[in-house]
Design an enzyme around this catalytic site. Structure first.
Site, PDB file in Angstrom:
ATOM      1  N   HIS A 186       3.034   2.061  -3.281  1.00  0.00           N
ATOM      2  CA  HIS A 186       1.708   1.729  -3.811  1.00  0.00           C
ATOM      3  C   HIS A 186       1.519   2.273  -5.218  1.00  0.00           C
ATOM      4  O   HIS A 186       0.969   1.608  -6.099  1.00  0.00           O
ATOM      5  CB  HIS A 186       0.619   2.298  -2.894  1.00  0.00           C
ATOM      6  N   ARG A 288      -1.223 -12.909  -1.969  1.00  0.00           N
ATOM      7  CA  ARG A 288      -1.076 -12.098  -0.757  1.00  0.00           C
ATOM      8  C   ARG A 288      -2.386 -12.166   0.049  1.00  0.00           C
ATOM      9  O   ARG A 288      -3.293 -11.367  -0.155  1.00  0.00           O
ATOM     10  CB  ARG A 288      -0.787 -10.642  -1.121  1.00  0.00           C
ATOM     11  N   ARG A 325       0.902 -17.203   0.287  1.00  0.00           N
ATOM     12  CA  ARG A 325       1.646 -16.713   1.445  1.00  0.00           C
ATOM     13  C   ARG A 325       0.659 -16.543   2.595  1.00  0.00           C
ATOM     14  O   ARG A 325      -0.333 -15.821   2.455  1.00  0.00           O
ATOM     15  CB  ARG A 325       2.326 -15.374   1.138  1.00  0.00           C
ATOM     16  N   ASP A 439      11.744  -6.828   0.391  1.00  0.00           N
ATOM     17  CA  ASP A 439      12.175  -6.831   1.786  1.00  0.00           C
ATOM     18  C   ASP A 439      13.619  -7.276   1.928  1.00  0.00           C
ATOM     19  O   ASP A 439      14.342  -6.794   2.805  1.00  0.00           O
ATOM     20  CB  ASP A 439      11.265  -7.730   2.631  1.00  0.00           C
ATOM     21  N   ARG A 449      12.086   0.499   2.191  1.00  0.00           N
ATOM     22  CA  ARG A 449      11.621   0.294   0.815  1.00  0.00           C
ATOM     23  C   ARG A 449      10.650   1.366   0.346  1.00  0.00           C
ATOM     24  O   ARG A 449      10.338   1.443  -0.837  1.00  0.00           O
ATOM     25  CB  ARG A 449      10.968  -1.084   0.683  1.00  0.00           C
ATOM     26  N   CYS A 486       9.487 -13.716  -6.135  1.00  0.00           N
ATOM     27  CA  CYS A 486       8.135 -13.149  -6.207  1.00  0.00           C
ATOM     28  C   CYS A 486       8.152 -11.657  -5.878  1.00  0.00           C
ATOM     29  O   CYS A 486       7.102 -11.042  -5.733  1.00  0.00           O
ATOM     30  CB  CYS A 486       7.179 -13.877  -5.267  1.00  0.00           C
TER      31      CYS A 486
END
Length: 556
Positions: A186, A288, A325, A439, A449, A486
């Site tokens: 984040h 998102r 998405r 991912d 990740r 992306c």
């Protein structure tokens, strides 16, 4: 004497200034016992502190806006989680003080995350921050956070919670360095959104003394302790050159010989749109939609609420391309009404499209809302599914889109290695691919990740990851279809050239990165990008791949 340290550069730019360290974390409260008749009072104190912290996080989010607002609102939900509060109440009933009960309840939840395969480890910094804020309020001590300073400085911390990163003042915080975290944490994502130079995953940074002058290169990940005058001049000249190139760059993304590479923005909702438009985004490459669902983890947003949010984004890009998405729930984005709480390893369980196929009514409502939101608009709507593993998944999603009456292109995200390996098969059912490199790297290298200790394997320059990207792009070309990226890889200007050389047809990133990528792409021909891509794939490590590509593009 000048020394050089290297971490992972996650946000472009150069910062030179004195070190300031993040405030000390809250100390562990004493394990003091209370009398039975004090329990109700302590429970009241705990609830008041939790509500105050939640309100503060929501207020910070509203001030920050954009993606930061969604992150902080999700953090506020952690504070008020009913199961956590029930655990706090139980601990108080058996004799704990409010502060000790909060501390121990959060510790227990921490252990639960670790037992879930550590995929949720990236949320531990968020969890610790919420705990520290609640405990600080109960103890009556200052909140942990960014130090007060009248002079600009470079911030160093073990890690940065979203509540701190979101409200950094770029006029004071020249840049920041963390010992932990990764390129997709984040704090890294928010740093790019703010345009603050940043380095993460640099062990030992906390040992640099307060007041020491350091230089941070957020593009390379290099940190120079007590840089010489020559080094400072070199870095400042490079920064000035980059700034001039940005100012001179405008228009659609393209190589110097005119090969078009549309540059799109990643957004979490309408609040992110102004920055994307200002940066010259040619559309949205990743909308998102899960942030809309995170507003209330107990139930899905109504069709009307979804239509309103989607239409605001679609209206911002007339004649542009907007790739949506569908809900990506599960793993680090749990929703009470959708995702099981007892999965042994959520990263490898029911998440993304798998969750939606288990709850077809949620998918149907979202697709119907998208269809209605796009009615009458001259936008090119494309809708894609997350976590597609094979052709069966792709067909199930395409069938659901048709049944909902959606007039749009249907696509699949390539985030699982099987999807890259069988891309041509998947493309028999859908019209485009979009590579989620974050991912895809995680699953290709078995490297969480969010865990700094394995950030080497999360480096998007890893040649094996480039191979998977090339396979997907080649499959799309053979089928006459498009293949975009992306993931955060697209935000690296040099890597953007390599991705173009691999055959990727569009690049989507945080809005702040678009000018850097546009300016860099415009310096090289498609043939140069292809040679750089070949050199990178021939390397044996991420660092060698980066150096090899740079050498080709610089003509060495």
């Amino acid at each position: 004497m000048e020394t050089t340290l290297r971490g992972v550069g996650v946000s472009h730019g150069v910062a030179i200034g004195e070190v300031r360290h993040m405030g000390t974390a809250v100390l562990e409260p004493p394990a003091k016992q209370i009398a039975a008749d004090e329990a109700e009072r302590e429970q009241g104190r705990a609830r008041q502190a939790v509500e105050a912290v939640s309100a503060d996080l929501i207020a910070r989010g509203q001030l920050a806006g954009g993606e930061a607002q969604h992150v902080l609102e999700a953090q506020a939900m952690i504070a008020t989680d009913p199961e956590l509060m029930s655990d706090v109440d139980r601990r108080i009933v058996v004799g704990s003080t409010a502060e000790r009960a909060v501390y121990d309840a959060f510790a227990s939840y921490r252990d639960l995350l670790a037992g879930a395969g550590e995929y949720m480890a990236g949320r531990v910094a968020d969890l610790d921050d919420v705990r520290n804020r609640i405990v600080a309020r109960l103890l009556g001590v200052p909140m942990p956070g960014v130090p007060d300073s009248d002079e600009p400085y470079v911030l160093i911390a073990r890690d940065l919670a979203p509540a701190d990163t979101a409200l950094l003042d770029p006029a004071l915080v020249l840049g920041f360095v963390t010992e932990e975290g990764g390129p997709t944490s984040h704090s890294a994502i928010l740093a790019r959104a703010l345009g603050v130079p940043a380095i993460v995953a640099l062990p030992g940074a906390g040992e640099i003394a307060e007041g020491t002058v350091i230089a941070v290169d957020g593009s390379t990940g290099d940190l120079f302790v007590e840089p010489t005058a020559e080094k400072r001049a070199e870095l400042e000249a490079a920064a000035a050159e980059r700034k001039a190139a940005l100012a001179a760059s405008s228009g659609p993304g393209a190589t110097s010989d005119g090969h078009k590479v549309p540059l799109l923005a990643n957004v979490g909702g309408p609040a992110d749109v102004p920055a994307a438009v200002e940066a010259g985004a040619e559309g949205v490459g990743l909308f998102r939609t899960e942030f809309l669902f995170l507003d209330d983890s107990k139930k899905a947003p109504s069709e009307e609420k979804q239509i309103e949010s989607y239409r605001k984004v679609l209206e911002a890009f007339p004649e542009g391309r907007v790739v949506v998405r569908v809900l990506d729930a599960g793993a680090d984005k749990p929703l009470d009404f959708l995702t099981p709480a007892d999965e042994p390893n959520p990263a490898l369980g029911v998440r993304g499209l798998r969750t939606l196929l288990d709850h077809p009514e949620v998918l149907r409502t979202q697709l119907t809302a998208l269809a209605k939101a796009a009615e009458g608009l001259p936008v090119y709507l494309e809708v894609m599914a997350p976590m597609v593993a094979d052709r069966i998944d792709a067909k199930a999603f395409a069938d659901a889109c048709r049944e909902a009456g959606l007039v749009a292109k249907f696509g699949a995200m390539v985030e699982i290695p099987s999807a890259a390996l069988r891309a041509r098969s998947i493309l028999q059912e859908v019209e485009f691919l979009s590579l989620g490199t974050n991912d895809l790297a995680q699953y290709a290298f078995a490297a969480d990740r969010q865990v700094g200790a394995v950030s080497r394997l999360q480096d998007p320059w890893q040649p094996a990851l480039l191979d998977l990207i090339a396979m997907s792009a080649e499959a799309a070309k053979a089928e006459g279809k498009s293949c975009g990226v992306c993931g955060e890889a697209a935000s690296d200007p040099l890597l953007a050239c390599v991705l173009t050389g691999l055959g990727v047809t569009s690049l989507s990133m945080g809005a702040a990165s678009i000018p850097y990528v546009r300016a860099t792409l415009a310096k090289y021909t498609l043939a140069q990008c292809e040679r750089a891509a070949a050199a990178a794939r021939a390397a044996d490590s991420a660092e060698e791949a980066r150096v090899a590509a740079q050498a080709v593009l610089s003509g060495e």
